[in-house]
Design a protein around this motif. Structure first.
Motif, short mmCIF file in Angstrom:
data_model
loop_
_atom_site.label_atom_id
_atom_site.label_comp_id
_atom_site.label_asym_id
_atom_site.label_seq_id
_atom_site.Cartn_x
_atom_site.Cartn_y
_atom_site.Cartn_z
N LEU A 154 -2.24 4.52 8.30
CA LEU A 154 -3.06 5.58 7.71
C LEU A 154 -2.83 6.93 8.36
CD1 LEU A 154 -6.53 3.90 7.12
CD2 LEU A 154 -4.46 3.85 5.73
N LEU A 182 -5.94 9.94 4.33
CA LEU A 182 -6.13 8.65 3.66
C LEU A 182 -7.24 7.86 4.37
CD1 LEU A 182 -5.23 6.73 1.48
CD2 LEU A 182 -3.32 6.01 2.93
N LEU A 193 -3.82 -1.84 0.62
CA LEU A 193 -3.12 -0.55 0.54
C LEU A 193 -1.72 -0.85 0.01
CD1 LEU A 193 -3.09 2.52 1.23
CD2 LEU A 193 -2.12 1.87 3.44
N ARG A 247 0.70 3.99 -1.49
CA ARG A 247 -0.42 4.55 -0.76
C ARG A 247 -1.69 4.66 -1.58
NH1 ARG A 247 1.21 5.18 3.87
NH2 ARG A 247 -0.34 6.58 4.73
#
Lengths: 164, 505
Positions: free
Chosen positions: B246, B250, B277, B281
């Protein structure tokens, strides 16, 4: 001192020759190591010209547990050399035993039943995992040493098969 | 709300020990329960009191709501902590506690029920503007058309399921009818309800989950995320926080989504929103776990919040910590040490623990349900302990975990320790390039290939030399209480004999 160990399917021959003052020659399957040995508390320190490694060894009947940081773990079964002949003829733990300690949840065979190779004879459960014990060959059930709900040990045969 | 005084811990193993530790810190009396198989278990020894609740079969002890509440009544407990597993996500237990005036240290029965029905949870997520995996919740007649619209492959899941149980992957229209029928059968027998739904199967996804705390009155905060992509058959093996995948933007979006969802159900106590995920993304809500999780320590070590104590504080009516006050630091990684033999298909192992040592090193935490001399019963799940490492960054945490696992000794039941040691030095793990399929598809096969290799000679030599050292031989080496760490001339246990060193990174 000559020793034999089984690891999985493999056998290893180890010969230990103490040379005095903590020095040893150890031949493993014919390959020699020259080591210094020191007991430190409950561990052994094995040294060679590269350095020293600390090893934890635990014995439980014929089973040996060995751990050395950096080398990992191994479980070995010490074999009495006189029994090796028998072992080699396939007198290993029965495939009609549970490989794990657990609880018998189903018994699907009764004495006198004719069974086919691969047929499920028993179901054993341990830690949420069910394991089927299958007939290793065609035959007739001679004896069933398990009842649903009872506990079973690892390696102890639960069913006896005879030629039909 | 009056403060709590006495807590029944309706669980066993490491989580019961963990909850007892929190009780002790908070000045609460802890009451353990135990089955016949656990009469001498560590959680029983650690608790202030202990009550026998039945035979070893879970259905007649740890799962028996009447027996749990009977024990609470008998010992005058005013609260019950369910741990995880067993009845932790049972709305019936939460409701039974409420009826009898025992505080359930967890969510309300209504929140458990809503989130337990995965279709209802998905509907609620959509309302809270949390993206869900594209799916279909309608009748069987429309399933084929819906699956084609979603895109193959699809997963068939049990509506009341969770944790992957009874889940089936279907690659084309051909196998759909059969998969629907089979999944419905398993759903009925495992969860008492045959309802199933479809979800798109996401390839190469990562498992990322967000820890939340709710006050039960619509207030909720998140305690950041964990990544748990290293799994085998949906059982997590290694977990970490923060998630290496991440970036801050995000992370903010995922964490905010989880807190929104928790607020939407007026969630009370600690819970976890699980997401996938995808490689593009995009993230998708999977399900919410309405309990404390096995992997909660990685959040505790980074966030500096004791989540079990937080559960008790919330149960006693105290306010949540402010979102701005939650600022994680560093990196934490957990390895689950289980009594399973990976070389023999992860066969469960049981029996006495003859030796059990985890090195006491900087940044290492051990959450264990067992001590040396205890027996691992065959009746329950295989988790022995969790070894958790904290470091200022991921590399430091992973390095510490590697050293701790190398120095960990478990003699007795077979364990997954060698697999854990292999995983923490695998280049993909070091790089943080994880997916939920990685362990089974790639790492496990290469571990098994290596495990089939020769025994390091040093280990055979040590076993044999131990036999020659006096009558007790190897047994003598097994006696004594500690690892002997205080010797002034102690030899570095991690110093390797180069000559014996075997392959592997």
């Amino acid at each position: 001192m000559r020793l034999s160990y089984r690891h999985g399917e493999r056998l290893h021959e180890v010969e230990v020759s103490p040379l005095g003052e903590g020095r040893y020659t150890v031949a493993i399957d014919g390959v020699e190591l020259h080591l210094t040995v020191r007991k430190n508390g409950e561990t052994l320190e094995l040294g060679d010209h590269h350095g020293v490694v600390r090893v934890w060894v635990t014995a439980d009947r014929d089973r040996r547990f060995v751990t050395a940081p950096g080398f990992g773990d191994v479980r070995l079964d010490r074999i009495d050399p006189r029994s090796l002949g028998r072992g080699a003829r396939g007198d290993l733990p029965s495939d009609l035993a549970s490989p794990m300690p657990g609880r018998v949840v189903k018994v699907l065979a009764a004495p006198g039943d004719e069974v086919k190779q691969g047929q499920t004879l028993l179901v054993v459960e341990a830690m949420k995992t069910e394991l089927a014990i299958l007939a290793p060959r065609d035959g007739r059930v001679a004896r069933v040493a398990a009842a649903p709900g009872t506990m079973c040990e690892a390696g102890k045969p639960l069913v006896e098969l005879e030629e039909s | 709300m009056k403060p709590l005084a006495r807590v029944l811990i309706a669980n066993r193993g490491e989580i019961a020990c963990r909850v007892i530790a929190a009780c002790r810190e908070l000045g609460l009396r802890s009451v353990a329960v135990y089955s016949d198989a656990d009469a001498e278990a560590l959680h029983v020894r650690l608790a202030d009191e202990a009550v026998a609740i039945g035979p070893s079969e879970p259905a007649r002890s740890y799962l028996a709501i009447d027996r749990l509440l009977g024990a609470a009544e008998k010992t005058g407990c005013d609260a019950l902590h369910p741990g995880y597993g067993f009845r932790a996500e049972s709305a019936d237990l939460a409701a039974a506690c409420a009826e009898r005036g025992v505080v359930f240290v967890g969510p309300t029965a209504a929140a458990i029920r809503t989130m337990g029905d995965k279709r209802a949870a998905r509907a609620l997520a959509r309302e809270a503007e949390v993206p869900v995996v594209p799916g279909y919740e309608g009748g069987i007649e429309g399933a084929g058309r819906a699956a084609a619209a979603i895109g193959w492959p699809v997963l068939v899941k049990a509506a009341l399921g969770g944790g992957g149980k009874g889940m089936r992957r279907v690659d084309d229209a051909h196998g759909l009818d059969e998969a629907l029928a089979a999944a419905a059968r398993i759903a009925r027998s495992s969860f008492g309800d045959a309802s199933v739904y479809l979800e798109r199967y996401l390839e190469d996804a990562r498992h990322i989950e967000v820890q939340v705390l709710g006050d039960g009155r619509g207030g909720a905060v998140h305690v950041h995320e964990r990544e748990c992509s290293l799994q085998r058959r949906h059982q997590k093996v290694i977990e970490e926080a923060p998630a290496p995948a991440l970036d801050p933007a995000l992370r903010d979006r995922m964490c905010a989504a989880a807190a929104r969802l928790a607020a939407r159900v007026s969630y009370r106590s600690a819970g976890t929103c699980e997401f996938l995920l995808a490689p593009d993304r995009q993230f998708y809500f999977l399900e919410m776990n309405t309990r404390i999780q096995v992997e909660h320590p990685v959040t505790e070590l980074t966030a500096g919040i004791d989540l079990v104590k937080a559960q008790f504080r919330i149960a006693a009516g105290e306010p949540l910590p402010a979102q701005e006050s939650i600022a994680p630091r560093g990196h934490a990684i957990e390895a689950r040490l289980t009594a399973e033999d990976p070389v023999r298909g992860f066969l469960p192992q049981a029996g006495p623990i003859l030796r059990f040592d985890v090195p006491n090193l900087p940044g290492i935490r051990l959450d264990s349900g067992f001590a040396r001399g205890d027996t691992v019963p065959a009746d329950y799940d295989s988790l022995l302990a969790k070894v958790i490492a904290w470091g200022a960054d991921r590399a430091e945490a992973l390095g510490r975990l590697r050293i701790a696992l190398d120095g960990t000794i478990v003699h007795g039941p077979g364990t997954n320790l060698e697999l854990l040691r292999f995983l923490v030095r695998h280049p993909r793990v070091i790089a943080g390039e994880l997916t939920t399929q990685l362990l089974e598809a790639e790492l496990l096969p290469s571990f098994l290939a290596r495990a089939a290799g020769p025994v390091p000679p040093v280990l055979l030599a040590a076993a044999a030399i131990a036999e020659t050292l006096g009558g007790a031989g190897a047994a003598a080496a097994a006696e004594g209480a500690t690892g002997g760490g205080s010797d002034a001339d102690r030899v570095d246990p991690f110093h390797r004999l180069g000559r014996f060193r075997i392959g592997g990174a």
